[in-house]
Design a protein around this motif. Structure first.
Motif, PDB file in Angstrom:
ATOM      1  N   PHE A  55     -13.863   4.305   5.926  1.00 34.91           N
ATOM      2  CA  PHE A  55     -13.341   4.361   4.564  1.00 34.91           C
ATOM      3  C   PHE A  55     -12.958   2.966   4.095  1.00 34.91           C
ATOM      4  CE2 PHE A  55     -12.676   8.955   4.370  1.00 34.91           C
ATOM      5  CZ  PHE A  55     -12.539   9.300   5.710  1.00 34.91           C
ATOM      6  N   CYS A  56     -13.185   2.677   2.852  1.00 40.03           N
ATOM      7  CA  CYS A  56     -12.557   1.489   2.281  1.00 40.03           C
ATOM      8  C   CYS A  56     -11.394   1.944   1.409  1.00 40.03           C
ATOM      9  CB  CYS A  56     -13.537   0.616   1.506  1.00 40.03           C
ATOM     10  SG  CYS A  56     -14.062   1.224  -0.084  1.00 40.03           S
ATOM     11  N   ALA A  57     -10.422   1.081   1.317  1.00 34.38           N
ATOM     12  CA  ALA A  57      -9.210   1.400   0.583  1.00 34.38           C
ATOM     13  C   ALA A  57      -8.706   0.150  -0.121  1.00 34.38           C
ATOM     14  CB  ALA A  57      -8.138   1.937   1.522  1.00 34.38           C
ATOM     15  N   ALA A  58      -7.936   0.360  -1.163  1.00 33.42           N
ATOM     16  CA  ALA A  58      -7.383  -0.754  -1.930  1.00 33.42           C
ATOM     17  C   ALA A  58      -5.890  -0.566  -2.088  1.00 33.42           C
ATOM     18  CB  ALA A  58      -8.058  -0.851  -3.294  1.00 33.42           C
ATOM     19  N   GLY A  59      -5.165  -1.663  -1.964  1.00 28.58           N
ATOM     20  CA  GLY A  59      -3.724  -1.600  -2.110  1.00 28.58           C
ATOM     21  C   GLY A  59      -3.201  -2.794  -2.864  1.00 28.58           C
ATOM     22  N   ARG A  60      -2.240  -2.566  -3.731  1.00 34.98           N
ATOM     23  CA  ARG A  60      -1.680  -3.629  -4.558  1.00 34.98           C
ATOM     24  C   ARG A  60      -0.502  -4.327  -3.902  1.00 34.98           C
ATOM     25  NH1 ARG A  60      -0.926   0.544  -9.308  1.00 34.98           N
ATOM     26  NH2 ARG A  60      -0.433   1.696  -7.416  1.00 34.98           N
ATOM     27  N   LEU A  61       0.164  -3.648  -2.964  1.00 32.90           N
ATOM     28  CA  LEU A  61       1.383  -4.198  -2.370  1.00 32.90           C
ATOM     29  C   LEU A  61       1.238  -4.385  -0.861  1.00 32.90           C
ATOM     30  CD1 LEU A  61       4.026  -2.103  -4.367  1.00 32.90           C
ATOM     31  CD2 LEU A  61       3.180  -4.409  -4.857  1.00 32.90           C
ATOM     32  N   VAL A  62       0.018  -4.540  -0.403  1.00 31.18           N
ATOM     33  CA  VAL A  62      -0.232  -4.741   1.030  1.00 31.18           C
ATOM     34  C   VAL A  62       0.234  -6.131   1.438  1.00 31.18           C
ATOM     35  CG1 VAL A  62      -2.014  -4.823   2.803  1.00 31.18           C
ATOM     36  CG2 VAL A  62      -2.190  -3.165   0.929  1.00 31.18           C
ATOM     37  N   THR A  63       0.822  -6.229   2.625  1.00 32.76           N
ATOM     38  CA  THR A  63       1.258  -7.525   3.159  1.00 32.76           C
ATOM     39  C   THR A  63       0.566  -7.775   4.496  1.00 32.76           C
ATOM     40  OG1 THR A  63       3.095  -6.643   4.441  1.00 32.76           O
ATOM     41  CG2 THR A  63       3.527  -7.121   2.116  1.00 32.76           C
ATOM     42  N   ILE A  64       0.813  -8.955   5.034  1.00 30.70           N
ATOM     43  CA  ILE A  64       0.254  -9.265   6.350  1.00 30.70           C
ATOM     44  C   ILE A  64       0.727  -8.258   7.381  1.00 30.70           C
ATOM     45  CG2 ILE A  64       0.314 -10.960   8.218  1.00 30.70           C
ATOM     46  CD1 ILE A  64       0.363 -13.138   6.123  1.00 30.70           C
ATOM     47  N   VAL A  65       1.953  -7.801   7.243  1.00 33.32           N
ATOM     48  CA  VAL A  65       2.523  -6.858   8.205  1.00 33.32           C
ATOM     49  C   VAL A  65       1.898  -5.478   8.067  1.00 33.32           C
ATOM     50  CG1 VAL A  65       4.642  -5.704   8.932  1.00 33.32           C
ATOM     51  CG2 VAL A  65       4.695  -8.131   8.299  1.00 33.32           C
ATOM     52  N   THR A  66       1.552  -5.086   6.864  1.00 34.15           N
ATOM     53  CA  THR A  66       1.114  -3.701   6.623  1.00 34.15           C
ATOM     54  C   THR A  66      -0.385  -3.560   6.401  1.00 34.15           C
ATOM     55  OG1 THR A  66       1.447  -3.857   4.229  1.00 34.15           O
ATOM     56  CG2 THR A  66       3.332  -3.168   5.580  1.00 34.15           C
ATOM     57  N   GLN A  67      -1.153  -4.635   6.538  1.00 37.13           N
ATOM     58  CA  GLN A  67      -2.555  -4.555   6.132  1.00 37.13           C
ATOM     59  C   GLN A  67      -3.394  -3.632   6.997  1.00 37.13           C
ATOM     60  OE1 GLN A  67      -4.306  -8.460   6.161  1.00 37.13           O
ATOM     61  NE2 GLN A  67      -3.118  -9.102   7.923  1.00 37.13           N
ATOM     62  N   ALA A  68      -2.903  -3.206   8.156  1.00 33.89           N
ATOM     63  CA  ALA A  68      -3.632  -2.245   8.983  1.00 33.89           C
ATOM     64  C   ALA A  68      -3.054  -0.834   8.864  1.00 33.89           C
ATOM     65  CB  ALA A  68      -3.620  -2.679  10.435  1.00 33.89           C
ATOM     66  N   ASP A  69      -2.089  -0.654   7.993  1.00 32.73           N
ATOM     67  CA  ASP A  69      -1.405   0.627   7.842  1.00 32.73           C
ATOM     68  C   ASP A  69      -2.005   1.413   6.685  1.00 32.73           C
ATOM     69  OD1 ASP A  69       0.289   2.744   7.549  1.00 32.73           O
ATOM     70  OD2 ASP A  69       2.116   1.551   7.435  1.00 32.73           O
ATOM     71  N   PRO A  70      -2.595   2.569   6.938  1.00 33.13           N
ATOM     72  CA  PRO A  70      -3.187   3.345   5.843  1.00 33.13           C
ATOM     73  C   PRO A  70      -2.186   3.665   4.728  1.00 33.13           C
ATOM     74  CG  PRO A  70      -3.809   4.278   7.962  1.00 33.13           C
ATOM     75  CD  PRO A  70      -2.778   3.228   8.238  1.00 33.13           C
ATOM     76  N   LEU A  71      -0.926   3.801   5.077  1.00 35.18           N
ATOM     77  CA  LEU A  71       0.084   4.164   4.086  1.00 35.18           C
ATOM     78  C   LEU A  71       0.330   3.057   3.065  1.00 35.18           C
ATOM     79  CD1 LEU A  71       2.694   5.931   6.388  1.00 35.18           C
ATOM     80  CD2 LEU A  71       0.967   6.990   4.923  1.00 35.18           C
ATOM     81  N   ALA A  72      -0.126   1.848   3.372  1.00 36.77           N
ATOM     82  CA  ALA A  72       0.078   0.727   2.453  1.00 36.77           C
ATOM     83  C   ALA A  72      -0.964   0.689   1.339  1.00 36.77           C
ATOM     84  CB  ALA A  72       0.054  -0.592   3.215  1.00 36.77           C
ATOM     85  N   TYR A  73      -1.955   1.534   1.410  1.00 37.86           N
ATOM     86  CA  TYR A  73      -3.070   1.499   0.463  1.00 37.86           C
ATOM     87  C   TYR A  73      -2.972   2.641  -0.543  1.00 37.86           C
ATOM     88  CZ  TYR A  73      -5.015  -2.098   3.407  1.00 37.86           C
ATOM     89  OH  TYR A  73      -5.202  -3.271   4.105  1.00 37.86           O
ATOM     90  N   ASP A  74      -3.326   2.320  -1.788  1.00 37.66           N
ATOM     91  CA  ASP A  74      -3.148   3.270  -2.887  1.00 37.66           C
ATOM     92  C   ASP A  74      -4.394   4.081  -3.208  1.00 37.66           C
ATOM     93  OD1 ASP A  74      -1.691   0.367  -4.163  1.00 37.66           O
ATOM     94  OD2 ASP A  74      -0.502   2.116  -3.563  1.00 37.66           O
ATOM     95  N   PHE A  75      -5.549   3.490  -3.011  1.00 37.70           N
ATOM     96  CA  PHE A  75      -6.789   4.122  -3.445  1.00 37.70           C
ATOM     97  C   PHE A  75      -7.786   4.142  -2.284  1.00 37.70           C
ATOM     98  CE2 PHE A  75      -5.268   4.007  -7.698  1.00 37.70           C
ATOM     99  CZ  PHE A  75      -4.609   2.788  -7.853  1.00 37.70           C
ATOM    100  N   TRP A  76      -8.591   5.201  -2.230  1.00 35.56           N
ATOM    101  CA  TRP A  76      -9.512   5.392  -1.120  1.00 35.56           C
ATOM    102  C   TRP A  76     -10.889   5.787  -1.624  1.00 35.56           C
ATOM    103  CZ3 TRP A  76      -8.290   4.682   4.035  1.00 35.56           C
ATOM    104  CH2 TRP A  76      -6.945   4.394   4.300  1.00 35.56           C
ATOM    105  N   GLY A  77     -11.887   5.336  -0.881  1.00 31.77           N
ATOM    106  CA  GLY A  77     -13.243   5.800  -1.129  1.00 31.77           C
ATOM    107  C   GLY A  77     -13.478   7.110  -0.414  1.00 31.77           C
ATOM    108  N   GLN A  78     -14.688   7.626  -0.563  1.00 34.36           N
ATOM    109  CA  GLN A  78     -15.003   8.953  -0.022  1.00 34.36           C
ATOM    110  C   GLN A  78     -15.389   8.908   1.452  1.00 34.36           C
ATOM    111  OE1 GLN A  78     -17.069   7.079  -1.720  1.00 34.36           O
ATOM    112  NE2 GLN A  78     -19.066   7.233  -0.700  1.00 34.36           N
TER     113      GLN A  78
END
Length: 131
Positions: free
Chosen positions: A100-123
Motif C-alpha cells: 500500500f502507499c499512503a500519504a500523511g501531512r503530519l508524519v515525522t522522522i519518528v513516526t514515518q514507519a507507523d501506519p497510524l501517522a498516515y491520513d490517506f491510503w491507496g487500494q
C-alpha cells in the motif's frame, strides 16, 4: 479529495525485481510524506519505506527504509508526475504481501514507519515472490 493509486505489482521469482508506483493527486499541502507499507496474510501492516515531499519536490534527506529491505529497495519521486516509486530488487518470498502507499501531512522522522501517522491510503497492489 486526496487520491492515491498504486500500480506495478505482480508475480516474480526469487531474486527478481518489480517497480511499484504511487500516483498522488488532490493535495493542497506542499509538505507531506508518502509511505509504502505491506501486509502479509495474518501479519500486521508494516512500514517499508517513506519519502518526504517538500514544496512539491522529493526530499531524500530523511528517507526511511525498513531494515529488512535496506540495500534492496529504492524510493524515488517524480514531482512532474506526482508519483513516488518503489524499485524492489533481490526479492525474497518473505516480501510477498499486499503493498500500500499512503500519504500523511503530519508524519515525522519518528513516526514515518507507523501506519497510524498516515491520513490517506491507496487500494493496495499484490506482490508475490515465488521460491
Amino acid at each position: 479529495q486526496v487520491q492515491l493509486v498504486e500500480s506495478g505489482g505482480g508475480l516474480v521469482q526469487t531474486g527478481g525485481s518489480l517497480r511499484l508506483s504511487c500516483a498522488a493527486s488532490g493535495f493542497t499541502s506542499d509538505r507531506y510524506h508518502i509511505g509504502w507499507f505491506r501486509q502479509a496474510p495474518g501479519k500486521e501492516r508494516e512500514g517499508v519505506a517513506s519519502l518526504e515531499i517538500r514544496d512539491g519536490m522529493p526530499y531524500y534527506g530523511t528517507v526511511y527504509y525498513a531494515d529488512s529491505v535496506k540495500g534492496r529497495f529504492l524510493l524515488s519521486g517524480d514531482s512532474a508526475k506526482n508519483t513516488v516509486s518503489l524499485q524492489m530488487s533481490g526479492l525474497k518470498p518473505e516480501d510477498t504481501a499486499v503493498y500500500f502507499c499512503a500519504a500523511g501531512r503530519l508524519v515525522t522522522i519518528v513516526t514515518q514507519a507507523d501506519p497510524l501517522a498516515y491520513d490517506f491510503w491507496g487500494q493496495g497492489t499484490q506482490v508475490t515472490v515465488s521460491s
